[in-house]
Each structure stands twice: as C-alpha cells, then as structure tokens.
Design a protein around this motif. Structure first.
Motif, mmCIF file in Angstrom:
data_model
loop_
_atom_site.group_PDB
_atom_site.id
_atom_site.type_symbol
_atom_site.label_atom_id
_atom_site.label_comp_id
_atom_site.label_asym_id
_atom_site.label_seq_id
_atom_site.Cartn_x
_atom_site.Cartn_y
_atom_site.Cartn_z
ATOM 1 N N UNK A 112 -11.673 7.975 13.425
ATOM 2 C CA UNK A 112 -11.377 6.636 12.916
ATOM 3 C C UNK A 112 -9.863 6.517 12.794
ATOM 4 N N UNK A 113 -9.259 5.747 13.672
ATOM 5 C CA UNK A 113 -7.802 5.580 13.666
ATOM 6 C C UNK A 113 -7.460 4.338 12.843
ATOM 7 N N UNK A 114 -6.633 4.521 11.837
ATOM 8 C CA UNK A 114 -6.229 3.422 10.970
ATOM 9 C C UNK A 114 -4.709 3.415 10.824
ATOM 10 N N UNK A 115 -4.148 2.257 10.620
ATOM 11 C CA UNK A 115 -2.702 2.134 10.468
ATOM 12 C C UNK A 115 -2.298 2.524 9.052
ATOM 13 N N UNK A 116 -1.186 3.249 8.945
ATOM 14 C CA UNK A 116 -0.601 3.584 7.641
ATOM 15 C C UNK A 116 0.864 3.169 7.687
ATOM 16 N N UNK A 117 1.229 2.049 7.056
ATOM 17 C CA UNK A 117 2.612 1.547 7.147
ATOM 18 C C UNK A 117 3.631 2.579 6.682
ATOM 19 N N UNK A 118 4.713 2.700 7.435
ATOM 20 C CA UNK A 118 5.726 3.689 7.105
ATOM 21 C C UNK A 118 6.327 3.464 5.729
ATOM 22 N N UNK A 119 6.413 2.215 5.289
ATOM 23 C CA UNK A 119 7.012 1.921 3.986
ATOM 24 C C UNK A 119 6.204 2.500 2.831
ATOM 25 N N UNK A 120 4.949 2.901 3.097
ATOM 26 C CA UNK A 120 4.112 3.493 2.050
ATOM 27 C C UNK A 120 4.259 5.007 1.979
ATOM 28 N N UNK A 121 5.002 5.598 2.909
ATOM 29 C CA UNK A 121 4.979 7.054 3.047
ATOM 30 C C UNK A 121 6.062 7.772 2.256
ATOM 31 N N UNK A 122 7.251 7.220 2.155
ATOM 32 C CA UNK A 122 8.394 8.002 1.690
ATOM 33 C C UNK A 122 8.796 7.785 0.243
ATOM 34 N N UNK A 123 8.305 6.738 -0.399
ATOM 35 C CA UNK A 123 8.726 6.432 -1.767
ATOM 36 C C UNK A 123 7.594 6.601 -2.760
ATOM 37 N N UNK A 124 7.991 6.888 -4.006
ATOM 38 C CA UNK A 124 7.053 6.875 -5.114
ATOM 39 C C UNK A 124 7.199 5.555 -5.854
ATOM 40 N N UNK A 125 7.158 5.613 -7.181
ATOM 41 C CA UNK A 125 7.329 4.404 -7.976
ATOM 42 C C UNK A 125 6.280 3.361 -7.645
ATOM 43 N N UNK A 126 6.673 2.077 -7.588
ATOM 44 C CA UNK A 126 5.690 1.016 -7.339
ATOM 45 C C UNK A 126 5.046 1.091 -5.960
ATOM 46 N N UNK A 127 5.652 1.836 -5.028
ATOM 47 C CA UNK A 127 5.053 1.998 -3.697
ATOM 48 C C UNK A 127 3.696 2.681 -3.799
#
Length: 282
Positions: free
Chosen positions: A252-267
C-alpha cells in the motif's frame, strides 16, 4: 572584499546597538514588562513561534518558511513576517533580544551575537515526542510565554491520544524518502509510526537510525505500507521504478508530505492525524 564585509557588519552592529538603546529608553507596556523580540533562523522553530509568540514579538523567521518546498507553516502566514537567511548581518541588524536556531549556526553569526550580548538558543532535531515537548517549553520560556507553551504541549498530547492505535499485528511500514533514505529506530518519525498503529520495519532490514535502503532489498522483502516522501509520481526515480510497479498489489503506497517528517512541535499534530487516516484506510 574582507574589509567591505567587516564594514557592513560593523554598520549592522552599530545600528543594532542604536535600536537596542532606543528600545531601552522607551517605557515598557503599561502593566507588564515588554516581551522580548525574537529572530528565528530555523523553520521548525518558526512553527512553534506561530503558536506561542505574540506576532509583534517575531522580528524575523527563517527564509525556509517562505519556500513552499521547505516550510512547516502555511505560506500566507509566513509571508506576514520578515525573513532572513541567518547571516550575521541580517540578524544583528534586526536588534533582537534573543535568537533561536537549529543545531548548526554559522560561526560568524555566533561571534556577532556574542559581541552584541544577544542570547542564542539552539534547538536540535527531536528524537521523541517528549523531547519535542521539552523544546516547546524551552522556546516558550525564552520568549516569556510559558502558558502558551503548555497549551501547545497539551494540544500535541491530545492529538497523539486521539490518533493512537494498537494491534496484535500492526502493519509493517517504511517512510521512504528520495534516494531510499529511511528514518529508523530512535527517531521521532519512528515513534509516530508506533503510536498510530504501525511497526517501523527499518530494523528488519538492518538499518541504523537514519540509513539508506536500496530498492533491491525492499523488493526482496516488501513492507505492507510504503509512505513515500516527496514526489508521488514518476518524477521520483525509485518510486516509479518498473520493478516496484509490479509490487503495487502487495504494497500500500501512500504519500507522506516532507513537511511532516523533520519537525516536532505542532507538526506532530498534523503528522499523527495523517498517519491515523492512512491506518484507517488499510
């Protein structure tokens, strides 16, 4: 060239000192001490400041936050603020009370801040939800907004609880970036996979904390879920490989936006929500 750079920096420092003196001569806002002005030179810090700082406190944010490919906040929000690339000249010219940055800061910027007695706080890449929460509290305390920091931590905790899932047989998953880079155990991304009901398979391939998984190894032992970071079409050389196309019935291939990968906090709030939605569709 060096003399010209020194002159520019000297003028910026002089201007910074003049602005600082002007602020010191002004009385604080009635009924409370004036809040410190902050310059952020890290996009992950920018995202936290949007949640915990008064807009008037934010002297500038990172230029990455005004780049659609790198921002962790909405572009229209980022564009309301001045932005810098983090050079000494830009930062000291803004006369901030405090500078918050990532782990790596140019030595010239550090030197200029020391000369101006401007505190520098460096925030690394969090490796867990708890570490991220501690960073939020550090940022909020530095800008004298501890209550807002606690409120953000509470919202993150609520989002994690709402997205949490458990299973006797959680689906095996990989977060796979361009070139095959995979976050492994000991990363925030891996913890977010776990709490939302997935099992990070990186260790099954013998991968380290951040490591590269060649396409051949994944084809030989395909995961149940492949979370692709970045392009989600044939412009991604590895994702569009014909060999992988033959495994679409197994993976099952799903998209994972890059902006969700590198930050903590509200991300984290957006990341666990995205992962929970994927989990529900399997």
């Amino acid at each position: 060239m060096i003399r010209a750079l020194a002159l520019v920096l000297g003028l910026a420092v002089a201007g910074c000192a003049s602005q600082a003196a002007d602020r010191a001569a002004q009385p604080p806002a009635q009924g409370r001490e004036a809040l410190p002005r902050v310059v952020s030179i890290n996009p992950c810090v920018d995202a936290v400041l949007m949640q915990v700082a008064d807009p008037a406190q934010i002297a500038a944010i990172s230029h990455y936050s005004q780049d659609e490919r790198a921002t962790s906040i909405p572009l229209e929000q980022a564009q309301r603020f001045a932005a810098t690339s983090g050079t000494a000249e830009e930062v000291v010219a803004l006369a901030p009370d405090i500078v918050i940055a990532g782990s790596h800061v140019a030595p010239s910027t550090i030197s200029a801040l020391h000369r101006m007695n401007i505190p520098l706080i460096q925030i690394g890449v969090p490796e867990s939800i708890d570490e991220s929460s501690a960073q939020v509290r550090t940022i909020a305390a530095a800008i004298r907004q501890p209550a807002r920091g606690e409120a953000l931590v509470a919202r993150i905790d609520d989002a994690v609880r709402a997205a949490s899932a458990s299973s006797a047989a959680p689906p095996g998953a990989l977060i796979w970036q361009g070139g095959g880079l995979v976050p492994g155990d000991g990363t925030l991304a891996s913890e977010l996979l776990r709490v939302t009901g997935f099992r990070n398979l990186s260790a099954d391939y013998g991968l380290k904390q951040w490591d590269v998984l060649p396409l051949e190894y994944m084809v030989a032992k395909p995961p149940q879920v492949l979370l692709s970071v970045g392009a989600h079409d044939r412009s991604d050389r590895m994702l569009g490989h014909p060999v992988l196309a033959g495994l679409k019935q197994q993976i099952a291939v799903r998209r994972y936006p890059e902006k969700l990968l590198h930050c903590g906090g509200p991300t984290i709030i957006d990341a666990v929500g995205h992962l929970a939605q994927i989990r529900q569709t399997l």
